[in-house]
Design a protein around this motif. Sequence first.
Motif, PDB file in Angstrom:
ATOM      1  N   MET A 145       0.853  -1.173   0.000  1.00 24.13           N
ATOM      2  CA  MET A 145       0.000   0.000   0.000  1.00 24.13           C
ATOM      3  C   MET A 145       0.894   1.229   0.000  1.00 24.13           C
ATOM      4  N   ALA A 181      -9.070  -6.282   3.722  1.00 22.75           N
ATOM      5  CA  ALA A 181      -8.746  -7.539   3.043  1.00 22.75           C
ATOM      6  C   ALA A 181      -8.890  -7.461   1.526  1.00 22.75           C
ATOM      7  N   HIS A 182      -9.511  -6.406   1.040  1.00 26.67           N
ATOM      8  CA  HIS A 182      -9.822  -6.289  -0.394  1.00 26.67           C
ATOM      9  C   HIS A 182      -8.547  -6.081  -1.215  1.00 26.67           C
ATOM     10  N   THR A 183      -8.380  -6.893  -2.241  1.00 21.15           N
ATOM     11  CA  THR A 183      -7.195  -6.775  -3.092  1.00 21.15           C
ATOM     12  C   THR A 183      -7.532  -6.369  -4.529  1.00 21.15           C
ATOM     13  N   ARG A 241      -5.933   3.380  -3.407  1.00 24.58           N
ATOM     14  CA  ARG A 241      -6.211   2.771  -2.110  1.00 24.58           C
ATOM     15  C   ARG A 241      -5.818   3.725  -0.986  1.00 24.58           C
TER      16      ARG A 241
END
Length: 196
Positions: free
Chosen positions: A1, A157-159, A173
């Motif tokens: 990130m 948790a979102h990828t 993000r």
Amino acid sequence: MSAIPSPATSRRSFLRSGAGIATAGAAVAAGGGYYLLHRPARDRQLVLGRISDAMAEVERLSAGVVQPLDAATAWSWAQTLEHCAQSIEFSLQGFPAHKSALFQNTLGSAALAVFAWRGRMSHNLAEPIPGAPALDANASAEGALARLRQAVQDFGAHTGPLQPHFAYGALSRAQYEQAHAMHLANHLSAFDLAAA
């Protein structure tokens, strides 16, 4: 990130771009003042740059007796948590309605830049997300808190790709993380623990 730039770096970049003051002024003059100038009479003005910081404040408040600050919000604590959960969920699933691309690329992006520059969002705390289901006036605080915790967990948790914001458009993000944290902080600023 990717890292979120420090407020000082964001301010310098924003002002150096030549758009800073002119864009903010244009946003206010053209009706973006809703985003830039709205401030309730009583407001704790929390500055929280990460969702984890915002959730720590949610948990602190939820552990006690939460009370709204006078005239700061028209929503209950449970409705506020539900609204914040909706915003995070929609960043993953897609917002039900969007401002025009013109708005997103001008007033919307200018408002977000100003919020990032000062580290704090200000918006109408009783304005629902366009097209979102109505907030449940009878929602329980426990159920709304569970929903918000789940939304935050799902976001973490979102990828996959994130959905464009209804007002700000496509966000990275890191930008979404900051936007969600500022959104939570703005709403949490309207509540505090009741005096013992």
